[in-house]
Design a protein around this motif. Sequence first.
Motif, PDB file in Angstrom:
ATOM      1  N   THR A  72       0.846  -1.195   0.000  1.00  9.66           N
ATOM      2  CA  THR A  72       0.000   0.000   0.000  1.00  9.66           C
ATOM      3  C   THR A  72       0.883   1.248   0.000  1.00  9.66           C
ATOM      4  O   THR A  72       2.094   1.180   0.228  1.00  9.66           O
ATOM      5  N   THR A  73       0.242   2.371  -0.233  1.00  9.72           N
ATOM      6  CA  THR A  73       0.993   3.637  -0.295  1.00  9.72           C
ATOM      7  C   THR A  73       1.514   4.065   1.072  1.00  9.72           C
ATOM      8  O   THR A  73       2.385   4.925   1.160  1.00  9.72           O
ATOM      9  N   ASP A  74       0.991   3.455   2.156  1.00 10.34           N
ATOM     10  CA  ASP A  74       1.473   3.810   3.495  1.00 10.34           C
ATOM     11  C   ASP A  74       2.411   2.743   4.069  1.00 10.34           C
ATOM     12  O   ASP A  74       2.636   2.668   5.271  1.00 10.34           O
ATOM     13  N   LYS A  76       2.203  -0.643   4.084  1.00  8.25           N
ATOM     14  CA  LYS A  76       1.667  -1.919   4.567  1.00  8.25           C
ATOM     15  C   LYS A  76       1.467  -2.870   3.386  1.00  8.25           C
ATOM     16  O   LYS A  76       1.868  -2.578   2.269  1.00  8.25           O
ATOM     17  N   THR A  77       0.835  -4.000   3.641  1.00  8.64           N
ATOM     18  CA  THR A  77       0.511  -4.963   2.576  1.00  8.64           C
ATOM     19  C   THR A  77      -0.982  -5.240   2.617  1.00  8.64           C
ATOM     20  O   THR A  77      -1.542  -5.470   3.692  1.00  8.64           O
ATOM     21  N   LEU A  78      -1.598  -5.212   1.475  1.00 11.05           N
ATOM     22  CA  LEU A  78      -3.032  -5.498   1.388  1.00 11.05           C
ATOM     23  C   LEU A  78      -3.229  -6.797   0.630  1.00 11.05           C
ATOM     24  O   LEU A  78      -2.719  -6.967  -0.482  1.00 11.05           O
ATOM     25  N   VAL A 122     -10.505  -0.594  -3.738  1.00 13.27           N
ATOM     26  CA  VAL A 122      -9.045  -0.710  -3.765  1.00 13.27           C
ATOM     27  C   VAL A 122      -8.551  -0.168  -5.101  1.00 13.27           C
ATOM     28  O   VAL A 122      -8.910  -0.689  -6.156  1.00 13.27           O
ATOM     29  N   PRO A 146      -7.977   2.557   0.226  1.00 10.71           N
ATOM     30  CA  PRO A 146      -6.582   2.161   0.060  1.00 10.71           C
ATOM     31  C   PRO A 146      -6.148   2.082  -1.401  1.00 10.71           C
ATOM     32  O   PRO A 146      -6.932   1.684  -2.266  1.00 10.71           O
ATOM     33  N   VAL A 147      -4.908   2.471  -1.626  1.00 17.13           N
ATOM     34  CA  VAL A 147      -4.305   2.371  -2.953  1.00 17.13           C
ATOM     35  C   VAL A 147      -3.045   1.525  -2.817  1.00 17.13           C
ATOM     36  O   VAL A 147      -2.242   1.734  -1.903  1.00 17.13           O
ATOM     37  N   VAL A 148      -2.903   0.571  -3.726  1.00 18.94           N
ATOM     38  CA  VAL A 148      -1.725  -0.294  -3.731  1.00 18.94           C
ATOM     39  C   VAL A 148      -0.970  -0.092  -5.044  1.00 18.94           C
ATOM     40  O   VAL A 148      -1.527   0.397  -6.026  1.00 18.94           O
ATOM     41  N   TYR A 149       0.298  -0.492  -5.013  1.00 17.11           N
ATOM     42  CA  TYR A 149       1.119  -0.413  -6.220  1.00 17.11           C
ATOM     43  C   TYR A 149       1.053  -1.744  -6.955  1.00 17.11           C
ATOM     44  O   TYR A 149       1.382  -2.795  -6.398  1.00 17.11           O
TER      45      TYR A 149
END
Length: 199
Positions: A72-74, A76-78, A122, A146-149
Amino acid sequence: MKKKNPGAKETKQGLTKKQRSYIYTGFFVGLILLLFVVNNTGSEPERGPYPPNYVPAAQQNSVMAPDFALPTTDGKTLKLSDLRGKIVILDFWATWCPPCRKGIPDLIDLKNKYGKKGLEIVGISVDTDTKNQVVPFMKEKGINYPVVYGNQSVYMQYGGIRAIPTTFVIDPHGKIVASYEGLVPKLAYENHIKKILGL
C-alpha cells in the motif's frame, strides 16, 4: 506535340493552382480531425497492447477474483482475501490517465455512501515513472480508500489489463460479478452494490 491546358497555370513545382488547392484543403481537414481526436480522448480508456477482441479470463464474470498481496501507499501490505465478506471494487488506474482521474470522485462518493454497509474500494496504481506522484495525488483528491502499487504479476492475473481504467466488482464471496473497461457512470457500480446488499 501536346498542347497545354490554357486554364491550368503551372507553379514552379509543376503543380497547378487547382492541385495546390486540393493539397491545402486536405491538410486543413486533417488538422481539424486531429484536433477533434485530441480534444475527445479524455473519456476514452488508455489502451494497452492487447487487441480489441481479447477477452481476459478474469473479466469473464462469475469467476473467483485472483488473490494478491500488494504494497500500500502507506507501507503496509493489502491482501484481497482479507477483504472476503465485503463488496470490493478493484480499480486499475494511473495518475496520468484522464478518464481515471475523472472517475475517482465517483469512487470517493461510493465509499462515503456504502463504506459502512460493507463496501471497500481498492485502487491499483499502474504508475511506473510517475509512481512518486501517487501519494500527492491521493492527498490532493482526498482519496478515502486504500491504494496499492500494482505489478506485472497482478496485471496478468487480471487478464493483462489492456486498458485503464479497468474495474472489477467483486461480491462478498470473492466472485467477480462485473467488469468494465473505461469510464463508466457511478450508477453502474451503485446498481451492483444495491443488488448485492438487497437494497
